[in-house]
Design a protein around this motif. Structure first.
Motif: not given
Length: 112
Positions: A32-36, A39-45
């Motif tokens: 889901n992150y790859e496909n947009g 959106e990941p949370k900041l700590n995941t980014w």
């Protein structure tokens, strides 16, 4: 702008299962992150940026340089440890060179 998560995973020949095992992020969530889709949370980014050894803005698709220090090391082909002041000084120098080139000025110093 599209993030670079999928691009980086594919460049490293990683499967979604590889990423799940190595990061602990569920493969469906990662997809889901790859496909947009999400959106990941900041700590995941930050976790993903560390995992891929890039900056968060690069991973998000907001920056063209994947890691400023790594870029300069590659460019100069020698290890460089930069402080923020050195980085800014180099940026200004490179910017002045670009302005000179645009203006067609061939002097050592550029006046604004």
């Amino acid at each position: 702008m599209q993030n670079r998560i999928k691009e980086l995973r594919e460049k490293r020949n990683l499967t979604l299962d590889d990423v799940q095992i190595q990061t602990g992020i569920n493969r469906g969530t990662f997809s889901n992150y790859e496909n947009g889709t999400t959106e990941p949370k900041l700590n995941t980014w930050q976790k993903l940026a560390d995992y891929f050894n890039v900056s968060v803005p690069y991973l998000q698709g907001l920056d063209q340089i994947w890691n400023a220090t790594k870029y300069l090391e590659f460019r100069h082909k020698m290890p460089i440890k930069l402080t923020a002041a050195h980085f800014v000084k180099n940026f200004i120098y490179q910017f002045q060179k670009l302005i000179k080139k645009i203006r067609g000025v061939n002097h050592e110093r550029c006046c604004f």
